[in-house]
Design a protein around this motif. Structure first.
Motif, short mmCIF file in Angstrom:
data_model
loop_
_atom_site.label_atom_id
_atom_site.label_comp_id
_atom_site.label_asym_id
_atom_site.label_seq_id
_atom_site.Cartn_x
_atom_site.Cartn_y
_atom_site.Cartn_z
N UNK A 1 41.99 35.91 39.86
CA UNK A 1 43.03 36.38 40.76
C UNK A 1 44.29 35.58 40.48
N UNK A 2 45.43 36.27 40.41
CA UNK A 2 46.72 35.62 40.15
C UNK A 2 47.03 34.65 41.29
N UNK A 3 47.42 33.44 40.96
CA UNK A 3 47.73 32.42 41.96
C UNK A 3 49.05 32.70 42.67
N UNK A 4 49.86 33.58 42.12
CA UNK A 4 51.16 33.86 42.74
C UNK A 4 51.10 35.10 43.63
N UNK A 5 50.71 36.22 43.05
CA UNK A 5 50.74 37.48 43.82
C UNK A 5 49.39 37.86 44.41
N UNK A 6 48.35 37.09 44.11
CA UNK A 6 47.01 37.29 44.66
C UNK A 6 46.38 38.63 44.28
N UNK A 7 46.75 39.17 43.12
CA UNK A 7 46.11 40.40 42.65
C UNK A 7 45.24 40.08 41.45
N UNK A 8 44.28 40.93 41.21
CA UNK A 8 43.42 40.78 40.05
C UNK A 8 43.78 41.82 39.02
N UNK A 9 43.21 41.70 37.86
CA UNK A 9 43.47 42.70 36.83
C UNK A 9 43.25 42.14 35.45
#
Length: 167
Positions: free
Chosen positions: A11-19
Motif C-alpha cells: 500500500x502506498x504510504x502517501x495516498x494509501x492505495x494499492x496497485x
C-alpha cells in the motif's frame, strides 16, 4: 475457518492505495513504499531542493561509432559528470573530491557503489547527498558542479552560501 487476507500487495504510504505500481523506492536504501504518481511528486520535490536537476544520461548505442563528447556546463563550458541519485534523478557533480571544509553543506555529495544482488561486483555508482551527520573538515566530499562552476552567478551564489554558513 475464516478467510485468509492477502497481504502480499503493498500500500502506498502517501495516498494509501494499492496497485501494481506500488513498490519500495530508493537505490541505496529504502526511502519509502510509494505508487508511481506519489513517487514522482516526492522525487521531483527532493531533486529541486537538492539541485539534482540534470538531464538523465542516455546510454550510448553499442553500434554507434560516432565520437562521444562528455556533457558540458551550459554556463561555464567545463565538462560535468552526471550521476544518478538515490531517488532516480540526476545531478552534475565536479570531477574530483574536495575536503568538506571547502564545500558548502548544501553542495556536499558522496558516491556510493551499488553491488549486484549476492555479488561483490560493482553494478552502479549513485550520488547521495550528505545530510544529518556533518563530515570532518578533512573528509573528502564530491561537490555539486554548481559549487565549483566559474560562471559569475554561480560564484556569487557560492560566496553567499559560504557567508551564511555558521562558523
Amino acid at each position: 475457518m475464516g478467510a485468509i487476507e492477502d497481504t502480499s500487495q503493498s500500500v502506498c504510504q502517501s495516498c494509501r492505495t494499492g496497485g501494481p505500481t506500488v513498490r519500495e523506492r530508493g537505490r541505496v536504501s529504502l526511502m519509502a513504499v510509494l505508487c508511481d504518481p506519489c513517487w514522482n511528486v516526492y522525487a521531483n520535490q527532493l531533486a529541486i531542493e537538492e539541485g539534482a536537476t540534470a538531464r538523465p544520461q542516455v546510454a550510448p548505442d553499442p553500434d554507434d561509432v560516432t565520437p562521444y563528447e562528455p556533457p558540458t556546463c551550459r554556463d561555464c563550458g567545463a565538462a560535468v559528470r552526471p550521476y544518478p541519485t538515490n531517488y532516480e534523478r540526476w545531478v552534475y557533480l565536479a570531477g574530483e573530491d574536495l575536503p568538506a571544509k571547502d564545500v558548502a553543506p548544501c553542495h556536499r555529495w558522496r558516491l556510493e557503489t551499488i553491488r549486484g544482488r549476492h555479488s561483490s561486483i560493482p553494478a552502479e555508482i549513485v550520488a547521495v547527498r550528505i545530510r544529518g551527520i556533518e563530515p570532518l573538515p578533512s573528509d573528502p566530499v564530491r561537490p555539486a558542479h554548481r559549487a565549483v562552476c566559474l560562471c559569475p552567478e554561480a560564484v556569487q551564489e557560492a560566496e553567499q552560501e559560504r557567508a551564511a554558513e555558521p562558523e
